[in-house]
Design an enzyme around this catalytic site. Structure first.
Site: not given
Ligand code: ADP
Length: 544
Positions: A331, A445
């Protein structure tokens, strides 16, 4: 008030014309699938591009805006296709040969390719789906022997197509915002999505990568293009070589480490690109069998997945070759950042400098980055606060082809990458994970990328992939898949845990390990986490 400067469209034709006028003597070397070496000059390329432009227009009826597919390795004719298709205002739509038949069929029908140029060795992949292709009128065979037999309909040999064409062709006047190329994402997160590059984005992307702060390419270089031309326009390298006057070396399907080492030596390659898997393979092959002749390779530019710090260190210490990390996406054309040491870092220790180089790096001029946290706030650039990376810039997509999916864009128009990152006060971005690959254990995390990079620094480990698996107590926990160097020797779980405990706290360290022979990879050579998760769920990963 507008500036009083000429309206000079930045098109791929201007790149080709420039390469021919200034660097017509520079060479393009191809190692064909049968390993034969072919060499010609930028001047020859230019003349053949004009012949091809005539053939596309007059023999195949390709007009402005039409899609033309390529299904091919890296070689001279594929570079000709890049320039001639876009040169006449059509779109060069490169098809990833490593996708599944369903995905390839989807891409060709979705893009509405009128003609497909296909390498002889890849024809069987298209023969299977040819009856399902709705818009293709001709298949043109590349590098095929005269007596080549195929069930593909309406075929023509590439050299026959060019044979009686004139070398005179006037490029049509194009708008720099016209489309010139299209590549689909590799579909790791669903159906492949088309990204349509413009002449302007292609020109600006290539000329920016050339600069010393970025890829540092000049007319003194010979560049090996390992990144396939079917993946994100080979990172813009076929364009930047003509802009910089670098000789271009194309390996087609000769991508095994020993083939690459031979080419690097024989062609005196100074710069190259590729994903980490390729360079891991080259490094281990060189360690096992040190080449008799010293490579003149100065740098290899790596992107696509994290470049392990241990690989940068190993290559540099053992062979004096520098690894330069870049980050990008289909992209973003693809290159968005690059990591190099600056003069202000010179006083740092070797280890601190290495930490910087192992980050994904600073944005190229023309690209902007920001990090947005889970609660939608803009993260401070403190090198610690994690959030999703957003990007905008002169070569970032504004929309996918034929879709209106706004989910990928923020309300204020930034592209949401799905990468979880930090940015430090000097602007160095570091990828912690992809959103869907992060591990959340006991509410904390854990970065799978950091664990993989650390595990791959163990001398007995060649590759390590880490995924989240369910856990009753912690909801999720990390699982590490380990491939040993040369698939030989032994390393115990305890040894790996002890090794990781130098850099990680207890809860972050995987307690589960599976030893395998090879990590499943995607079509572009990245660890295929989706497939690993599927194999794990199906109990097909072996036992720990
Ligand atoms: P796909 O998105 O289809 O997998 P891309 O090649 O466009 O294919 O992949 C882009 C992704 O690759 C980025 O969003 C990022 O997660 C990863 N990536 C690219 N370069 C790096 C890098 N240097 N370090 C870590 N991850 C990277």
């Amino acid at each position: 008030m507008e500036g009083l400067i000429m309206d000079y469209p930045l098109t791929t034709n201007t790149i080709l014309e420039y390469g021919n006028s200034v660097y017509h003597h520079k060479k393009i070397v191809t190692y064909l699938p049968d390993r034969t070496r072919h060499e010609y000059s930028f001047g020859d390329l230019y003349r053949r591009c004009k012949k091809l432009a005539n053939a596309l227009t007059h023999k195949l009826g390709i007009a402005k805006g039409d899609m033309v597919g390529t299904f091919a390795w890296n070689h001279g004719p594929h570079v000709e296709l890049y320039y001639s298709i876009s040169g006449i205002g059509a779109v060069c739509q490169t098809i990833n040969i490593r996708l599944s038949s369903n995905q390839i069929e989807y891409i060709i029908n979705n893009s509405e390719d009128k003609v497909i140029f296909v390498d002889a060795t890849l024809v069987p992949l298209l023969e299977r789906i040819a009856p399902l292709l709705e818009t293709v009128q001709h298949f043109i065979l590349l590098n095929a022997p005269k007596d080549f037999v195929t069930t593909l309909p309406n075929t023509l040999h590439y050299e026959e197509l060019l044979a009686d064409q004139s070398e005179d062709f006037n490029w049509p006047k194009l708008n720099e915002n016209d489309a010139c190329g299209m590549c689909y994402t590799s579909g790791t997160t669903g159906l492949p999505k088309g990204v349509l590059y413009s002449h302007r984005s292609t020109f600006l992307h290539a000329s920016t990568i050339m600069s010393p702060n970025a890829g540092n390419f000049s007319n003194r270089d010979t560049v090996l293009l390992i990144v396939p031309q079917f993946h994100v326009m080979a990172w813009g390298f076929p364009y930047l070589c003509l802009l910089s006057g670098s000789n271009m070396v194309l390996p087609s399907s000769n991508l095994q480490p020993d083939d690459l080492i031979k080419i690097l030596i024989e062609e005196k390659v100074t710069k190259a690109n590729g994903v980490p898997t390729i360079w891991l393979g080259v490094y281990h092959a060189m360690k096992l069998n040190p080449p008799k002749e010293k490579l003149v390779l100065q740098e290899y530019l790596v992107g696509g997945s994290a470049l392990p710090k241990s690989l940068i260190e190993g290559f540099e210490k053992d062979f004096g070759i520098k690894g330069v990390q870049a980050w990008g996406m289909t992209e973003t054309s693809p290159l968005g950042t690059v990591s190099r040491i600056q003069p202000k870092h010179e006083h740092l220790s070797e280890n601190e400098k290495m930490e910087i180089r192992a980050k994904q790096g600073i944005a190229f001029p023309g690209v902007e980055l920001r990090i947005v946290t889970d609660d939608g706030a803009l993260a401070p650039t403190d090198g610690k606060t994690m959030g999703e990376l957003h990007v905008k810039g002169a070569w970032t997509l504004s929309s996918y082809f034929k879709t209106n999916n706004n989910e990928s864009f923020s309300e204020d128009g930034w592209f949401k990458t799905g990468d979880v990152c930090t940015i430090d006060e000097d602007g160095y971005m570091e990828i912690k994970d992809r959103t869907k690959d992060l591990i959340k254990s006991g509410g904390e995390w854990i970065s799978s990328v950091a664990l993989e990079s650390a595990l791959m620094a163990h001398p007995k480990v060649r590759e390590a992939a880490v995924i989240a698996i369910p856990d009753e107590k912690w909801v999720e926990k990390p699982l590490a898949l380990i491939v040993l160097v040369d698939n030989k020797g032994e390393v115990s779980m305890e040894e790996l845990i002890e090794f990781l405990s130098r850099d990680f706290v207890k809860y972050q360290i995987p307690k589960d390990y599976i030893f395998i022979n090879e990590v499943p990879k995607t079509s572009v050579g990245k660890f295929d986490k989706k497939e690993i998760r599927r194999l794990f769920a199906a109990g097909e990963l072996g036992s720990n």
